[in-house]
Design an enzyme around this catalytic site. Structure first.
Site, mmCIF file in Angstrom:
data_model
loop_
_atom_site.group_PDB
_atom_site.id
_atom_site.type_symbol
_atom_site.label_atom_id
_atom_site.label_comp_id
_atom_site.label_asym_id
_atom_site.label_seq_id
_atom_site.Cartn_x
_atom_site.Cartn_y
_atom_site.Cartn_z
ATOM 1 N N SER A 19 0.825 -1.217 0.000
ATOM 2 C CA SER A 19 0.000 0.000 0.000
ATOM 3 C C SER A 19 0.855 1.262 0.000
ATOM 4 O O SER A 19 0.437 2.299 -0.545
ATOM 5 C CB SER A 19 -0.975 0.001 1.177
ATOM 6 O OG SER A 19 -0.291 0.139 2.397
ATOM 7 N N ASN A 20 2.054 1.203 0.561
ATOM 8 C CA ASN A 20 2.933 2.381 0.493
ATOM 9 C C ASN A 20 3.413 2.610 -0.930
ATOM 10 O O ASN A 20 3.471 3.752 -1.406
ATOM 11 C CB ASN A 20 4.119 2.223 1.437
ATOM 12 C CG ASN A 20 3.767 2.643 2.852
ATOM 13 O OD1 ASN A 20 3.543 3.818 3.117
ATOM 14 N ND2 ASN A 20 3.682 1.686 3.754
ATOM 15 N N MET A 96 10.352 -7.092 4.058
ATOM 16 C CA MET A 96 10.571 -7.684 5.378
ATOM 17 C C MET A 96 11.794 -8.608 5.430
ATOM 18 O O MET A 96 11.791 -9.606 6.135
ATOM 19 C CB MET A 96 9.305 -8.431 5.823
ATOM 20 C CG MET A 96 8.058 -7.559 5.835
ATOM 21 S SD MET A 96 8.191 -6.025 6.796
ATOM 22 C CE MET A 96 8.018 -6.658 8.447
ATOM 23 N N ARG A 97 12.831 -8.264 4.677
ATOM 24 C CA ARG A 97 14.082 -9.024 4.731
ATOM 25 C C ARG A 97 15.193 -8.118 5.231
ATOM 26 O O ARG A 97 15.247 -6.938 4.841
ATOM 27 C CB ARG A 97 14.486 -9.537 3.342
ATOM 28 C CG ARG A 97 13.467 -10.405 2.661
ATOM 29 C CD ARG A 97 13.266 -11.744 3.322
ATOM 30 N NE ARG A 97 14.477 -12.524 3.472
ATOM 31 C CZ ARG A 97 14.562 -13.621 4.238
ATOM 32 N NH1 ARG A 97 13.515 -14.038 4.921
ATOM 33 N NH2 ARG A 97 15.685 -14.295 4.316
ATOM 34 N N LEU A 99 18.773 -6.785 4.991
ATOM 35 C CA LEU A 99 19.700 -6.707 3.852
ATOM 36 C C LEU A 99 21.147 -6.784 4.332
ATOM 37 O O LEU A 99 21.472 -6.318 5.429
ATOM 38 C CB LEU A 99 19.452 -5.399 3.099
ATOM 39 C CG LEU A 99 18.077 -5.349 2.408
ATOM 40 C CD1 LEU A 99 17.672 -3.917 2.099
ATOM 41 C CD2 LEU A 99 18.070 -6.208 1.147
ATOM 42 N N ASN A 113 13.745 3.635 3.566
ATOM 43 C CA ASN A 113 12.850 2.660 4.189
ATOM 44 C C ASN A 113 11.770 3.398 4.963
ATOM 45 O O ASN A 113 11.988 4.526 5.407
ATOM 46 C CB ASN A 113 13.647 1.764 5.145
ATOM 47 C CG ASN A 113 12.790 0.708 5.807
ATOM 48 O OD1 ASN A 113 11.969 0.057 5.155
ATOM 49 N ND2 ASN A 113 12.957 0.531 7.111
ATOM 50 N N HIS A 115 9.424 2.704 8.383
ATOM 51 C CA HIS A 115 9.298 1.791 9.525
ATOM 52 C C HIS A 115 8.120 2.259 10.383
ATOM 53 O O HIS A 115 7.985 3.458 10.650
ATOM 54 C CB HIS A 115 10.598 1.796 10.345
ATOM 55 C CG HIS A 115 10.538 0.854 11.496
ATOM 56 N ND1 HIS A 115 10.665 -0.510 11.351
ATOM 57 C CD2 HIS A 115 10.306 1.074 12.821
ATOM 58 C CE1 HIS A 115 10.540 -1.095 12.523
ATOM 59 N NE2 HIS A 115 10.325 -0.159 13.435
ATOM 60 N N ASP A 151 16.805 -1.017 10.965
ATOM 61 C CA ASP A 151 15.938 0.125 11.261
ATOM 62 C C ASP A 151 16.715 1.308 11.847
ATOM 63 O O ASP A 151 16.233 2.009 12.737
ATOM 64 C CB ASP A 151 14.769 -0.294 12.194
ATOM 65 C CG ASP A 151 13.915 -1.370 11.549
ATOM 66 O OD1 ASP A 151 13.701 -1.306 10.328
ATOM 67 O OD2 ASP A 151 13.482 -2.293 12.256
ATOM 68 N N GLU A 180 1.508 6.909 6.983
ATOM 69 C CA GLU A 180 2.630 6.434 6.147
ATOM 70 C C GLU A 180 2.374 6.804 4.685
ATOM 71 O O GLU A 180 3.282 7.209 3.961
ATOM 72 C CB GLU A 180 2.792 4.914 6.273
ATOM 73 C CG GLU A 180 3.255 4.442 7.626
ATOM 74 C CD GLU A 180 3.533 2.941 7.654
ATOM 75 O OE1 GLU A 180 4.054 2.400 6.668
ATOM 76 O OE2 GLU A 180 3.218 2.297 8.674
HETATM 77 C C1 GAR Z 1 4.056 -0.762 6.704
HETATM 78 O O1 GAR Z 1 3.402 -0.472 7.904
HETATM 79 C C2 GAR Z 1 5.543 -0.523 6.844
HETATM 80 O O2 GAR Z 1 5.855 0.562 7.668
HETATM 81 C C3 GAR Z 1 5.983 -1.815 7.473
HETATM 82 O O3 GAR Z 1 5.235 -2.811 6.833
HETATM 83 C C4 GAR Z 1 4.003 -2.261 6.392
HETATM 84 C C5 GAR Z 1 3.909 -2.524 4.914
HETATM 85 O O4 GAR Z 1 2.692 -2.119 4.404
HETATM 86 N N1 GAR Z 1 7.398 -2.014 7.303
HETATM 87 C C6 GAR Z 1 8.160 -2.652 8.171
HETATM 88 O O5 GAR Z 1 7.720 -3.155 9.192
HETATM 89 C C7 GAR Z 1 9.621 -2.727 7.802
HETATM 90 N N2 GAR Z 1 10.430 -3.027 8.935
HETATM 91 P P1 GAR Z 1 2.501 -2.052 2.814
HETATM 92 O O6 GAR Z 1 3.033 -3.354 2.238
HETATM 93 O O7 GAR Z 1 1.005 -1.973 2.666
HETATM 94 O O8 GAR Z 1 3.221 -0.841 2.294
#
Ligand code: GAR
Length: 215
Positions: A19-20, A96-97, A99, A113, A115, A151, A180
């Site tokens: 979604s981001n 979610m990996r 790096l 990124n 977070h 992070d 976000e």
């Molecule tokens: C978001 O809340 C993002 O901040 C988080 O995963 C979600 C992804 O949403 N990211 C992390 O936790 C990274 N450490 P999305 O796939 O809908 O953009």
């Protein structure tokens, strides 16, 4: 959907919903950014965000981490694909990996990124549950340049939401995610416009503009 092809090109890495990524693409289209979405790469073939990419003419790729023996080999495959696509900004959007330092150094200063916490609080996973357990009254999200700690890295902007007495993790997460979607496009646009300066651990926007958002 047509994209203006400019000198700026973005590669986005996702693992799930995306979604981001979607909010960045939609904002770019609405505001007519001179940008090319060179591609989206997911480490998970089931990532929902791949559908949005395919439906909107953004090349979508899967590099499945499970088909690589180790992180080095997975990251080397990512680097090869990203550089082949010509991405000059690499945007991690729910990727979610963890790096490798080799990957991070390769894209130093052009790797961002988002977070879901007000860093440096709550690095890692389950940030909303942990924020509730800690009893904080403000929670939020952070867009940052990526450096080698998980992070960690110079903060570009942050968004804060109040934590309500009756919040559960799901409600809090939804409130954070909607912010976000506002801050990530802003941070990417600042980068594309050449407005970000990294000075040590500080990121300055030139000309200055607020790097803090709240509900
Ligand atoms: C978001 O809340 C993002 O901040 C988080 O995963 C979600 C992804 O949403 N990211 C992390 O936790 C990274 N450490 P999305 O796939 O809908 O953009």
């Amino acid at each position: 959907m047509n994209y203006i092809v400019g000198m700026n090109s973005i590669v986005t890495l996702i693992s799930g919903l995306g979604s981001n990524f979607e909010s960045i693409v939609k904002t770019a289209l609405k505001e007519q950014w001179p940008v090319r979405f060179a591609g989206v790469i997911a480490n998970n073939p089931e990532a929902k965000g791949l559908d949005f990419a395919r439906e909107n003419g953004v090349p979508a790729y899967v590099v499945d981490h499970r088909s690589h023996a180790n992180r080095e080999s997975f990251d080397a495959a990512l680097i090869q694909l990203i550089d082949q696509m010509g991405g000059n900004l690499v945007v991690l959007a729910g990727f979610m990996r963890v790096l490798t330092s080799g990957f991070i150094q390769h894209y130093q200063g052009r790797l961002m990124n988002i977070h879901p916490s007000l860093l440096p609080s709550f690095t890692g996973l389950h940030t909303h549950e942990r924020a509730l357990a800690a009893g904080v009254k403000w929670h939020g999200a952070t867009v940052h340049f990526v450096t080698e700690g998980v992070d960690e890295g110079p903060i570009i902007c942050q968004a804060a939401v109040p934590v309500m007495a009756d919040d559960d993790a799901e409600r809090l997460a939804a409130r954070v995610l909607s912010l976000e979607h506002q801050i990530y496009p802003r941070a990417v646009k600042w980068y594309l416009d050449g407005r970000l300066r990294i000075e040590g651990n500080q990121v300055k926007v030139q000309p200055p503009e607020s790097q803090f958002f709240s509900l």
